[in-house]
Design a protein around this motif. Structure first.
Motif, PDB file in Angstrom:
ATOM      1  N   ARG A  25       0.823  -1.217   0.000  1.00 52.64           N
ATOM      2  CA  ARG A  25       0.000   0.000   0.000  1.00 52.64           C
ATOM      3  C   ARG A  25       0.855   1.264   0.000  1.00 52.64           C
ATOM      4  O   ARG A  25       0.324   2.380   0.032  1.00 52.64           O
ATOM      5  CB  ARG A  25      -0.911   0.014   1.233  1.00 52.64           C
ATOM      6  CG  ARG A  25      -1.924  -1.125   1.306  1.00 52.64           C
ATOM      7  CD  ARG A  25      -2.899  -1.123   0.163  1.00 52.64           C
ATOM      8  NE  ARG A  25      -4.024  -2.027   0.415  1.00 52.64           N
ATOM      9  CZ  ARG A  25      -4.907  -2.384  -0.505  1.00 52.64           C
ATOM     10  NH1 ARG A  25      -4.787  -1.933  -1.737  1.00 52.64           N
ATOM     11  NH2 ARG A  25      -5.894  -3.198  -0.210  1.00 52.64           N
ATOM     12  N   LEU A  63      -8.949  -3.681   2.889  1.00 54.13           N
ATOM     13  CA  LEU A  63      -9.429  -2.866   1.771  1.00 54.13           C
ATOM     14  C   LEU A  63      -8.896  -1.444   1.777  1.00 54.13           C
ATOM     15  O   LEU A  63      -8.969  -0.755   0.757  1.00 54.13           O
ATOM     16  CB  LEU A  63     -10.966  -2.823   1.783  1.00 54.13           C
ATOM     17  CG  LEU A  63     -11.695  -4.161   1.679  1.00 54.13           C
ATOM     18  CD1 LEU A  63     -13.201  -3.945   1.737  1.00 54.13           C
ATOM     19  CD2 LEU A  63     -11.315  -4.885   0.395  1.00 54.13           C
ATOM     20  N   GLY A  64      -8.394  -0.977   2.912  1.00 53.60           N
ATOM     21  CA  GLY A  64      -7.967   0.418   3.007  1.00 53.60           C
ATOM     22  C   GLY A  64      -6.728   0.708   2.183  1.00 53.60           C
ATOM     23  O   GLY A  64      -5.808  -0.100   2.098  1.00 53.60           O
ATOM     24  N   THR A  65      -6.720   1.872   1.572  1.00 53.71           N
ATOM     25  CA  THR A  65      -5.552   2.319   0.803  1.00 53.71           C
ATOM     26  C   THR A  65      -4.913   3.567   1.407  1.00 53.71           C
ATOM     27  O   THR A  65      -3.721   3.783   1.246  1.00 53.71           O
ATOM     28  CB  THR A  65      -5.953   2.617  -0.651  1.00 53.71           C
ATOM     29  OG1 THR A  65      -7.031   3.579  -0.666  1.00 53.71           O
ATOM     30  CG2 THR A  65      -6.433   1.342  -1.346  1.00 53.71           C
ATOM     31  N   THR A 110     -11.368  -5.008  -8.632  1.00 58.26           N
ATOM     32  CA  THR A 110     -11.802  -4.328  -7.404  1.00 58.26           C
ATOM     33  C   THR A 110     -11.232  -2.919  -7.302  1.00 58.26           C
ATOM     34  O   THR A 110     -11.201  -2.350  -6.214  1.00 58.26           O
ATOM     35  CB  THR A 110     -11.368  -5.141  -6.175  1.00 58.26           C
ATOM     36  OG1 THR A 110      -9.943  -5.299  -6.184  1.00 58.26           O
ATOM     37  CG2 THR A 110     -12.026  -6.504  -6.172  1.00 58.26           C
ATOM     38  N   SER A 111     -10.793  -2.371  -8.416  1.00 61.25           N
ATOM     39  CA  SER A 111     -10.221  -1.013  -8.452  1.00 61.25           C
ATOM     40  C   SER A 111      -9.045  -0.866  -7.496  1.00 61.25           C
ATOM     41  O   SER A 111      -8.847   0.177  -6.877  1.00 61.25           O
ATOM     42  CB  SER A 111     -11.295   0.032  -8.116  1.00 61.25           C
ATOM     43  OG  SER A 111     -12.357  -0.044  -9.024  1.00 61.25           O
ATOM     44  N   LEU A 150      -8.585  -2.286  -4.661  1.00 63.25           N
ATOM     45  CA  LEU A 150      -8.873  -2.460  -3.236  1.00 63.25           C
ATOM     46  C   LEU A 150      -8.411  -3.815  -2.717  1.00 63.25           C
ATOM     47  O   LEU A 150      -7.931  -3.923  -1.586  1.00 63.25           O
ATOM     48  CB  LEU A 150     -10.374  -2.284  -2.983  1.00 63.25           C
ATOM     49  CG  LEU A 150     -10.945  -0.879  -3.155  1.00 63.25           C
ATOM     50  CD1 LEU A 150     -12.443  -0.893  -2.920  1.00 63.25           C
ATOM     51  CD2 LEU A 150     -10.259   0.107  -2.224  1.00 63.25           C
ATOM     52  N   VAL A 151      -8.596  -4.852  -3.519  1.00 61.84           N
ATOM     53  CA  VAL A 151      -8.265  -6.203  -3.081  1.00 61.84           C
ATOM     54  C   VAL A 151      -7.006  -6.670  -3.792  1.00 61.84           C
ATOM     55  O   VAL A 151      -6.968  -6.748  -5.023  1.00 61.84           O
ATOM     56  CB  VAL A 151      -9.420  -7.187  -3.357  1.00 61.84           C
ATOM     57  CG1 VAL A 151      -9.031  -8.599  -2.901  1.00 61.84           C
ATOM     58  CG2 VAL A 151     -10.684  -6.737  -2.651  1.00 61.84           C
ATOM     59  N   SER A 199      -4.460  -9.093   0.522  1.00 58.11           N
ATOM     60  CA  SER A 199      -5.657  -8.693   1.260  1.00 58.11           C
ATOM     61  C   SER A 199      -6.550  -9.872   1.603  1.00 58.11           C
ATOM     62  O   SER A 199      -7.369  -9.793   2.534  1.00 58.11           O
ATOM     63  CB  SER A 199      -6.478  -7.694   0.434  1.00 58.11           C
ATOM     64  OG  SER A 199      -5.729  -6.568   0.065  1.00 58.11           O
TER      65      SER A 199
END
Length: 451
Positions: free
Chosen positions: A39, A93-95, A179-180, A182-183, A187
């Motif tokens: 991330r 899921l947090g970026t 998932t754009s 996110l995943v 994750s």
């Protein structure tokens, strides 16, 4: 009025709760730091987030232990599961850095909330059925073994799942695109852990039934928690045996912190690369959890062989200290022989700590009342965390080599020597309440609750 749970049902439910709570946390052990790196976080930021987790858990340890004694075991355990559910979802899921930091803080809060309620529920149930002198060690040993087994399984799954997802051609990239971003493969263990947390919360709310507590109102909770915390802190001053349990927990914290801080560096030096060292450390961590599970399972046998619970703790902590001393003696050497000895010493540390835990807690539970049981466990957990924090500071100023390992071994040996007693505890005295009776009334008997 409903009959109390029989011992086998209570033990089975307690073991299941232990597995469901600790399996998601085991899933995070291998991928967490690597996920944060993916991330875009620097190692200094990651270290800061991990410190947030530890400080949050330490700060909330006593208040949340008091909350369990005042409000009830089930509701506090369910709250811990919900906090971990939120934490794992945010970390998976947090970026944004603030989301990841919030996730680690929530996990620290969940860790504090979970410290004691399940074990306190089990002890309350057994003592309601068989009286205050009931044998607790066998059930506590099974629970401790279940925790270690869940952590070992979670560590293996958490390390294997991202690797397996990365085997397919462009599978990880396609997962991120779908998932754009996110995943990620890293994750997946977090999200799997979040799913397990949902099962945990539902199970706790369904099966850990207990009667409502007289003080389970906002005013009663606010009045009861501070008194329960103060009573928990006074435990060690009033009772020499409880004081030894708490000091032993601090010594165990020193030993575990030394193991966790020094083993990854030693593994990387052994393999010649950080990546392969991380894989070796994951395998060692899994082996350590298995050794702890075996030690916990052997705790009742250790007591029979030693002749008493106190002597069993002495022998178990002494064995763990011997393992750390072996690690210290082999720290400056390479080659097959020293490496094999170091691996044996590593396993011996966890085996000894696993065998000591159920006997220590059996002694502790016979010294405290139900109204302060979870608080006593929280004080014990806080002592372990403080021992680990002290070890981190000490190791930071010691030169590399045998000395950092020797510090952990000396601390655990000192914890073992606390149990060299002039007289053994053959019959437990009346339990000590950790709070004023009019402020935090004792828990109603489990016999008055539905199973």
């Amino acid at each position: 009025m409903t009959e109390p749970l029989d011992i086998r049902t209570a033990r089975r439910r307690y073991v299941t709760v232990c597995v469901l709570f600790w399996l998601p946390l085991g899933l995070t052990i291998a991928p967490l730091v690597l996920l944060f790196t993916e991330r875009g976080l620097a190692l200094t930021a990651i270290a800061g987030f991990l410190a947030v987790h530890s400080l949050t858990a330490a700060a909330l340890e006593l208040p949340t232990g008091g909350l369990s004694d005042v409000l009830g075991r089930r509701v506090v355990l369910a709250a811990a599961g919900l906090l971990n559910l939120g934490a794992l979802t945010l970390m998976g899921l947090g970026t944004a850095p603030w989301l990841l930091g919030l996730g680690t803080a929530l996990m620290g809060a969940g860790r504090a909330l979970s410290s004691g309620p399940a074990e306190a529920w089990y002890v309350d149930t057994v003592q309601a059925h068989f009286g205050p002198g009931a044998d607790l060690r066998s059930g506590l040993a099974r629970g401790s073994s279940a925790v270690s087994a869940a952590l070992a399984t979670g560590t293996l799954l958490g390390g294997a799942l991202p690797w397996l997802l990365g085997l397919g051609p462009d599978l990880g990239a396609r997962l991120g695109e779908a998932t754009s971003g996110l995943v990620l493969p890293l994750s997946v263990p977090m999200l799997l852990g979040a799913a397990v947390e949902i099962v945990f919360v539902l199970y706790v709310l369904t099966v850990l039934r207990e009667p409502p507590r007289p003080s389970a109102t906002l005013r009663g909770v606010l009045r009861g928690i501070p008194a329960t915390m103060v009573g928990g802190l006074r435990l060690g001053g009033r009772d020499a045996l409880v004081r030894r349990v708490l000091l032993s927990a601090g010594a165990a914290g020193c030993a575990l912190a030394a193991i966790e801080m020094l083993t990854p560096v030693r593994a990387a030096a052994l393999t010649g690369a950080s990546e392969s060292g991380a894989v070796l450390f994951a395998a060692l961590a899994c082996a350590g959890f298995i050794c702890a599970a075996v030690g916990s399972h052997l705790a009742p046998l250790t007591v029979r062989l030693a002749g008493s619970g106190e002597r069993a703790v002495l022998a178990s902590l002494g064995a763990g200290a011997g393992g750390l001393l072996v690690l210290s003696a082999t720290a400056a050497f390479a080659g097959v022989g020293p490496t094999v000895l170091a691996a044996l010493g590593y396993g011996l540390v966890y085996l000894g700590l696993g065998a000591a835990g159920p006997s220590e807690n059996d002694l502790l539970h016979h010294r405290v009342s139900s109204s302060g049981r979870a608080t006593a466990l929280s004080v014990q957990s806080l002592a372990q965390q403080l021992g680990g924090a002290l070890t981190g500071l000490v190791i930071g100023v010691l030169p590399p080599g045998p000395l950092p390992w020797l510090w952990g071994g000396a601390a655990l040996l000192a914890g073992a020597l606390l149990w060299v007693r002039r007289g053994e505890t053959t019959a437990p005295p009346a339990p000590v309440a950790t709070s004023r009776p009019h402020t935090v009334p004792p828990s109603p008997s489990v016999a008055d609750s539905a199973p």
